[in-house]
Scaffold this active site. Structure first.
Site, PDB file in Angstrom:
ATOM      1  N   GLY A 142       0.718  -0.829   0.543  1.00 20.69           N
ATOM      2  CA  GLY A 142      -0.255  -0.386   0.161  1.00 20.69           C
ATOM      3  C   GLY A 142       0.801   1.848  -0.129  1.00 20.69           C
ATOM      4  O   GLY A 142       2.159   1.435   0.453  1.00 20.69           O
ATOM      5  N   GLY A 170       0.220   5.043   1.267  1.00 23.10           N
ATOM      6  CA  GLY A 170      -0.948   6.490   1.721  1.00 23.10           C
ATOM      7  C   GLY A 170      -0.202   8.003   1.394  1.00 23.10           C
ATOM      8  O   GLY A 170       0.793   7.912   1.264  1.00 23.10           O
ATOM      9  N   ALA A 171      -1.059   8.328   2.580  1.00 20.21           N
ATOM     10  CA  ALA A 171      -0.405  10.251   2.668  1.00 20.21           C
ATOM     11  C   ALA A 171       1.095   9.977   3.010  1.00 20.21           C
ATOM     12  O   ALA A 171       1.465  10.744   2.722  1.00 20.21           O
ATOM     13  CB  ALA A 171      -1.240  10.575   3.214  1.00 20.21           C
ATOM     14  N   THR A 172       1.547   9.856   4.530  1.00 21.47           N
ATOM     15  CA  THR A 172       2.393   9.437   4.520  1.00 21.47           C
ATOM     16  C   THR A 172       3.444   8.264   4.524  1.00 21.47           C
ATOM     17  O   THR A 172       4.434   9.053   5.249  1.00 21.47           O
ATOM     18  CB  THR A 172       2.630   9.143   6.282  1.00 21.47           C
ATOM     19  OG1 THR A 172       2.178   7.982   6.624  1.00 21.47           O
ATOM     20  CG2 THR A 172       1.069  10.356   6.690  1.00 21.47           C
ATOM     21  N   GLY A 173       3.713   7.708   3.089  1.00 20.45           N
ATOM     22  CA  GLY A 173       4.687   6.777   2.880  1.00 20.45           C
ATOM     23  C   GLY A 173       3.699   5.481   2.597  1.00 20.45           C
ATOM     24  O   GLY A 173       3.354   5.341   2.251  1.00 20.45           O
ATOM     25  N   ILE A 174       5.174   4.558   1.731  1.00 24.73           N
ATOM     26  CA  ILE A 174       5.401   3.417   1.247  1.00 24.73           C
ATOM     27  C   ILE A 174       4.522   2.520   2.468  1.00 24.73           C
ATOM     28  O   ILE A 174       5.167   2.021   3.400  1.00 24.73           O
ATOM     29  CB  ILE A 174       6.162   2.894   0.720  1.00 24.73           C
ATOM     30  CG1 ILE A 174       6.386   3.812  -0.179  1.00 24.73           C
ATOM     31  CG2 ILE A 174       5.590   1.687  -0.171  1.00 24.73           C
ATOM     32  CD1 ILE A 174       6.982   4.401  -1.851  1.00 24.73           C
ATOM     33  N   VAL A 175       3.577   1.541   2.623  1.00 20.86           N
ATOM     34  CA  VAL A 175       3.820  -0.215   3.601  1.00 20.86           C
ATOM     35  C   VAL A 175       4.176  -1.385   2.386  1.00 20.86           C
ATOM     36  O   VAL A 175       3.308  -1.534   1.481  1.00 20.86           O
ATOM     37  CB  VAL A 175       2.701   0.092   3.696  1.00 20.86           C
ATOM     38  CG1 VAL A 175       1.844  -1.183   4.977  1.00 20.86           C
ATOM     39  CG2 VAL A 175       1.661   1.704   4.399  1.00 20.86           C
ATOM     40  N   LYS A 202       6.661   1.137   7.260  1.00 21.89           N
ATOM     41  CA  LYS A 202       5.820   1.943   6.700  1.00 21.89           C
ATOM     42  C   LYS A 202       7.263   2.767   6.565  1.00 21.89           C
ATOM     43  O   LYS A 202       7.696   3.652   7.623  1.00 21.89           O
ATOM     44  CB  LYS A 202       4.803   2.486   7.782  1.00 21.89           C
ATOM     45  CG  LYS A 202       5.289   4.587   6.483  1.00 21.89           C
ATOM     46  CD  LYS A 202       3.536   4.755   7.508  1.00 21.89           C
ATOM     47  CE  LYS A 202       2.623   4.684   6.962  1.00 21.89           C
ATOM     48  NZ  LYS A 202       1.341   5.523   8.115  1.00 21.89           N
ATOM     49  N   ASP A 225      -7.781  11.882  11.755  1.00 23.98           N
ATOM     50  CA  ASP A 225      -8.385  10.616  10.182  1.00 23.98           C
ATOM     51  C   ASP A 225      -8.149   9.698  10.337  1.00 23.98           C
ATOM     52  O   ASP A 225      -8.753   8.383   9.635  1.00 23.98           O
ATOM     53  CB  ASP A 225      -6.848  10.187   8.739  1.00 23.98           C
ATOM     54  CG  ASP A 225      -6.741  10.650   7.312  1.00 23.98           C
ATOM     55  OD1 ASP A 225      -8.232  10.791   7.477  1.00 23.98           O
ATOM     56  OD2 ASP A 225      -6.475  10.257   7.042  1.00 23.98           O
TER      57      ASP A 225
END
Length: 1011
Positions: free
Chosen positions: A716, A718-723, A737, A842
């Site tokens: 995944g 997201g808004a704050t990084g790659i998972v 993350k 969020d």
């Protein structure tokens, strides 16, 4: 009814029997009407099975009552699990009906308007606790002619929408009107003031707006007035003071503002007045002292100021006085202490000063006293428990002084005593250990001296004792292990001496926290502490303990924190601790320990600061090798103080300087001939060493994490990084993350961690809750940051609800309900149990993860922030479809925005739809779409997800209960949204009566644990 029939059978004559047969034939039309009514009803349990076509005499049927003439006068089919629709045509054929009750069934349809026509004998009508929807039906062109005898009407707890019909005011004999617990909106009709005979008016729990009509002051016979939990505005009409027969008035949680009218003091018959949780201002009118019948007065959670009027001393019947959470000041009138019937006095979180009335408890059977968080000074009232009824004494965070009253230690009714954060002196009186109900004793942060009374350990109920940060001296009670129910014993920051009592037979079955730090305790740490198998925290730092660390402590199965720092301990660190999987914090710094640091378990990633000040420890995470350290280098028996030696300090400075030189050399080398180390050079330094910091025991290293960061492991973004989904060499799977890093985060030649990272480290590293994703640790090389989380095998709630082919995962309502409860409990912990308070900012289904048991975990605190009340933020918060409407124009974020987002997630669980769908059309989002369904004549049932059995009447009932909670959480006005504590309570009341049929599934390929 059976007795009446038996009596009739004994006295009827043969002629009368023939007449009865004739009457029965005449009654067959009513029987036919009832059978027509039954035809539209689903009766799964056969409660109406005796309604048969072969029986033409319906007066013996279940729920049917007749008069002596054989006419049907009452119909009560309540609480029989019925569903379906009501036949208005059938009801019109029952002209003698005077009582009709369909309470507690599942009629998810509009109430037939013809139901109110041609029923001249009807005097009681109760349709409460059902699911009737839509606008309330009218009463025909002439309500007075249609229902001339109606005196009692209750539609409590339905789903009615739209305005309250003004036609109610034209029912001439109406005495009881209850429309509470629905979704009525609009203004309160002024015409209700025309109901001169009304004695009960219930409008609570709706969406009513506007001001309270002053015309209600004309209801001269009114005894009960309920308008709580609406969206009213304006002030309380002074005309309410004319309702001289009023006994009960509840106007709480409505948004009322302005001052309290002094005219309310004219209500001589009033026994209950609830005005709490409004926006009332000004001073408390002294005229309220004229309500001489008053028993309960709650003005809490407002903006009231000024003093409490001494006229309250006239309220001789008062049992409850609640004024907490206002801006009241001054001293508490002595007259309050002389009220003869006072049971509960709650005035916490104000600005009261002066002394507490000395007579408190002397004249009344005082049961609960809470004056915490004020500025009271002087002594504790000596007779506060004179009548042996006091159960809760809460006086913390004041300036109280003097000794603890000795009479308090003989108060047999006490449950808890909280006196912390005052200036109380003297000794702890003997006797608390003999109080049969006492469970909690908090005396911390005072000036108490003397010894701990030995009798305190005789208590059979005490589970929490906190004596920290006083001047208590002497030794610990020798019998302290007799406290069988004790869960926490805290006595840090005192002058305790002697040893910790050792008892090989110590039971301490419940002890979880033992904190004795910052004392002068000595001797050996007793190995018998290992008998306390439920210990989670042991804090013994900054004492004078000697000897070795007992290896037996490693057998405590749930031990998480062991702090033995700044003592005089010697010997080695027992290797058994590396097998303790629960251990998260282990600190033995500044002792006389020697030998190797264990290599396994939490010691792999432990911070070196946990071992500082032990120069003869070596190996493990320490830079000192154990090679060459012989017996001649071991510490002497004299021990060593916990100060740095000069040579050690010099070595540290030299080493630090060397690191700076090496770093600078690398920069210059990367500069390819440049004369200084620039910011660009720092950004190119990808080869800095990685550092792993753990918040609990980890079975892997930073290299193991880095090896797993491959494109094929991405689950995944997201808004704050790659998972990434990372499988460790041990087989353990974690979520990693990698935070997005901007070049702007590097300033002045130093790495600056991103704001979201700082928040997650500070918060998630310390948060422990079963419904919150746990941060295991993080890796950093001063440029990049990797957050390491526990992996959730069933991915996100968004994926489970909306991804194609995943319908089987959440295939029943009970599973979805349990997920809703888990989310609510997690948010409740963040809002109410964390200090400072944590707002997620969020909340969405993509940030709700599901573990192997489909339990919900709240994830991604990348946009979370510690806040104080009413703090404003400028950064964008939330995701489209989940953002509270007020955020668009206030940019203000508090716990109410989380509650709105949680309500959206509830609607997702209920409907199976996303927050934004094309089918919503002009409704734009799921909240407005659902509200439109509630208002429509087709009903809300069509919107419920059929995949979880929403077509079943029982499941519909359960889902509609939760729907009400979702609509409350998504109220347009933040003030109308409940707290998460209230949400958890409401969800508990809506608990399904069945077990989940969903089985745990294997994780899907590509499911993201932290989207």
């Amino acid at each position: 009814m059976d007795e009446w029939l038996k009596l009739t059978a004994l006295v009827v004559t043969t002629a009368a029997m023939f007449m009865a047969c004739g009457a029965a034939e005449a009654l067959s039309s009513e029987g036919a009407a009832l059978l027509e009514l039954k035809a539209g009803i689903s009766d799964p349990f056969g409660h109406l099975s005796d309604w048969l076509t072969s029986d033409s005499f319906p007066c013996t049927w279940t729920g049917v009552t007749c008069n002596t003439s054989g006419s049907v006068t009452a119909l009560d089919i309540s609480q029989r699990n019925l569903s379906g629709t009501l036949s208005d045509a059938a009801l019109r054929r029952l002209p003698g009906l005077s009582y009709f009750n369909v309470c507690c069934n599942s009629f998810a349809s509009p109430l037939p308007s013809a139901f109110f026509v041609s029923m001249p004998a009807l005097n009681v009508l109760d349709v409460s606790r059902n699911y009737f929807i839509g606008n309330f039906p009218d009463f025909g062109t002439d309500p007075a002619a249609a229902l001339p005898s109606l005196t009692f009407f209750s539609a409590f707890s339905n789903n009615f929408t739209g305005p309250i019909p003004a036609a109610f005011s034209r029912l001439p004999k109406l005495q009881h009107l209850d429309l509470g617990g629905s979704f009525f909106d609009g203004n309160i009709p002024r015409s209700l003031g025309d109901l001169s005979g009304l004695n009960y008016l219930g409008l609570s729990g709706n969406l009513l707006t506007g001001a309270i009509p002053h015309e209600l002051g004309s209801l001269g016979q009114l005894r009960y007035l309920f308008m709580a939990y609406n969206r009213l505005n304006g002030s309380i009409p002074p005309e309410i003071g004319k309702l001289v027969h009023l006994e009960y008035m509840d106007l709480c949680c409505t948004g009322l503002s302005g001052p309290i009218p002094p005219e309310l003091g004219q209500l001589k018959s009033l026994n209950t007045l609830f005005l709490y949780k409004n926006e009332l201002t000004g001073q408390i009118p002294p005229q309220l002292g004229g309500m001489t019948s008053l028993m309960s007065l709650d003005l809490s959670v407002n903006n009231l100021s000024g003093r409490v009027p001494p006229e309250f001393g006239h309220l001789k019947n008062l049992t409850l006085l609640s004024l907490f959470y206002n801006n009241l000041n001054g001293s508490l009138p002595t007259e309050i202490g002389e009220l003869p019937n006072l049971l509960t006095l709650l005035i916490w979180n104000n600005s009261f000063s002066g002394k507490l009335p000395e007579s408190l408890g002397r004249s009344s059977p005082l049961q609960w006293l809470d004056v915490s968080s004020n500025f009271f000074e002087g002594p504790i009232p000596p007779d506060v428990c004179l009548q042996s009824n006091l159960s809760k004494l809460i006086l913390f965070s004041n300036r109280l002084s003097g000794p603890i009253p000795t009479k308090l230690a003989t108060c047999q009714s006490l449950l808890r005593v909280r006196l912390q954060d005052n200036q109380i002196t003297g000794t702890i009186p003997a006797g608390f250990g003999y109080l049969p109900k006492l469970t909690r004793l908090e005396f911390q942060m005072n000036k108490l001296s003397g010894q701990i009374p030995t009798d305190i350990c005789n208590s059979s109920k005490l589970n929490y004792i906190d004596l920290s940060f006083n001047k208590i001296d002497g030794e610990l009670p020798a019998n302290m292990w007799q406290l069988l129910n004790l869960q926490s014993f805290l006595a840090s920051g005192n002058n305790l001496t002697g040893i910790i009592p050792s008892d090989p037979e110590a039971a301490c079955e419940s002890l979880a926290v033992l904190s004795l730090s910052l004392n002068s305790l000595s001797g050996r740490i007793p190995a018998s502490l290992s008998n306390c198998q439920k210990l989670i925290t042991i804090q013994l730092q900054q004492n004078r303990f000697t000897g070795s660390i007992p290896p037996e402590l490693a057998s405590v199965p749930n031990l998480e924190v062991l702090d033995l720092s700044q003592n005089y301990l010697s010997g080695q660190i027992p290797p058994q601790f590396q097998n303790l999987t629960t251990l998260e914090a282990f600190n033995v710094s500044y002792n006389n320990l020697s030998g190797p640091v264990p290599l396994e378990g939490m010691f792999k990633t432990a911070s070196t600061s946990s071992f500082l000040g032990n120069p003869y420890l070596c190996g493990g995470v320490l830079p000192r090798s154990c090679i060459g350290l012989g017996d001649e280098n071991q510490p002497s028996d004299k021990g060593r103080r916990r100060n740095f030696e000069p040579m050690w300090l010099i070595g540290l400075v030299f080493g630090f300087s060397l690191i700076i030189l090496i770093t600078g050399g690398q920069c210059l080398f990367k500069q390819y001939g440049g004369r200084f180390c620039s910011k660009d050079a720092l950004e190119d330094m990808d080869e800095w060493p990685w550092r792993l910091t753990a918040f609990q025991r980890l079975s892997f290293t930073s290299n193991d994490i880095l090896d797993a960061l491959k494109d094929e492991n991405i689950v995944g973004r997201g808004a704050t990084g790659i998972v990434y989904r990372a499988r460790m060499p041990s087989g353990e799977v974690v979520a990693v993350k990698k935070l997005w890093m901007s070049h702007k985060s590097l300033k002045n030649g130093k790495s600056k961690e991103p704001r979201g990272f700082q928040i997650e480290i500070d918060l998630l590293g310390s948060i422990r809750h079963r419904n919150i994703v746990r941060l295991l640790g993080y890796c950093s090389n001063n440029i990049n940051t990797l957050l390491i989380y526990e992996y959730m095998t069933n991915g996100s709630l968004d994926d489970a609800l909306h991804a194609k082919g995943n319908n089987y995962i959440l295939a029943d309502w009970v599973t979805r309900y349990n997920i809703a409860v888990g989310i609510a409990q997690g948010l409740c912990y963040l809002h109410h149990d964390c200090f400072p308070q944590v707002v997620h900012r969020d909340v969405k289904s993509n940030n709700i993860l599901l573990d192997c048991k489909l339990d919900a975990r709240i994830a991604d605190f990348g946009v979370a922030k510690l806040i104080e009340r009413n703090e404003s933020m400028s950064m964008i918060a939330g995701s489209y479809g989940y953002i509270a409407p007020e955020y668009a124009y206030t940019l203000k974020v508090d716990e109410k925005t989380d509650i709105y987002s949680f309500g959206v997630v509830l609607l997702e669980l209920l409907t199976g739809r996303r927050p934004i769908e094309p089918e919503f059309g002009d409704a734009a989002n799921i909240v407005e779409w659902v509200r439109g369904k509630v208002r429509s004549k087709t009903g809300i049932v069509d919107a419920l997800d059929a995949n979880v059995g929403a077509t079943c009447a029982t499941i519909q009932e359960e889902m509609l209960l939760v729907l009400r909670i979702a609509l409350l959480c998504t109220s347009r006005c933040p003030h109308d949204r409940p707290s998460m504590r209230d949400v958890v309570t409401m969800l508990a009341e809506a608990k399904p009566r069945r077990k989940s049929i969903t089985t745990t599934k294997e994780p899907r390929n590509g499911s993201g644990p932290l989207e």
